[in-house]
Write an enzyme that holds these catalytic residues in place. Structure first.
Site: not given
Length: 166
Positions: A133-135
Site C-alpha cells: 500500500h505504501e510503496i
C-alpha cells in the site's frame, strides 16, 4: 521538511511519483523524524513522504501502537507471491473510508535505512499488504485505484458524503 498538514484526496499531489533519496544525512534523519511525528499525530499505521507533501521515497511504518516506527528509504518490491490475500485498507488522506483490497500474500522488498545501508526483508499477511500500500503511494498509485471501478466510485461517494457531514 517541517511536516505540513496531511494532503487529502483528491489532491493531485497524491498521484505524483516520489523521487529517490540520494543523500543520507542529518537532513534526511530530521525529515524522517518529522514523518514519524506525523504518523503518531494522525494515529496511522503507515505514512509516506507524499502524504505530507514531501516527494521523497520514504515510508514510516508502525504496525503496533507504542512500538518504534521502521523507516524504509527507496523501498522496492523484488518478489511477489502468486497467492493473494484480502486486506481492509484505507488512507489518512481519505479518512473514514475503507474497503477490501486483494494484494500479494507475501513479498520481498529491498530498501535502505537512514544511513544508506541496504536491507532485504520478506513479509507476509498484514505487514505485506501495508508495505505494498505504501510503496504504491510512493509510485503515485492511491489505494482506491486497486478497487474495481464500481467500488472506487462508491468509496469516493462515501468520502464526499463524510466530508459534507463534517
Amino acid at each position: 521538511m517541517p511536516v505540513q498538514s496531511l494532503i487529502l484526496y483528491p489532491d493531485p499531489r497524491l498521484r505524483l511519483r516520489a523521487e529517490p533519496v540520494t543523500v543520507f544525512d542529518d537532513g534526511l534523519r530530521r525529515d524522517a523524524d518529522d514523518l514519524v511525528a506525523a504518523l503518531a499525530r494522525v494515529s496511522a499505521i503507515g505514512l509516506t513522504g507524499p502524504h505530507v507533501g514531501w516527494l521523497a521515497r520514504v515510508v514510516a511504518l508502525r504496525l503496533e501502537p507504542g512500538t518504534p516506527a521502521t523507516i524504509y528509504v527507496n523501498p522496492e518490491i523484488t518478489f511477489v507471491s502468486p497467492e493473494t490475500a484480502p486486506q481492509t485498507e484505507g488512507s489518512v488522506s481519505m479518512p473514514g473510508v475503507s474497503d477490501t483490497v486483494e494484494r500479494a500474500a507475501r513479498i520481498r522488498i529491498r530498501y535502505a535505512d537512514l544511513d544508506g545501508a541496504l536491507h532485504e526483508v520478506e513479509s507476509e499477511g498484514f505487514e505485506a499488504a501495508c508495505l505494498q500500500h505504501e510503496i504504491d503511494q510512493l509510485d503515485g498509485i492511491f489505494w482506491i485505484e486497486r478497487l474495481s471501478r464500481l467500488r472506487r466510485e462508491r468509496a469516493v461517494k462515501r468520502y464526499a458524503k463524510a466530508r459534507r457531514a463534517a
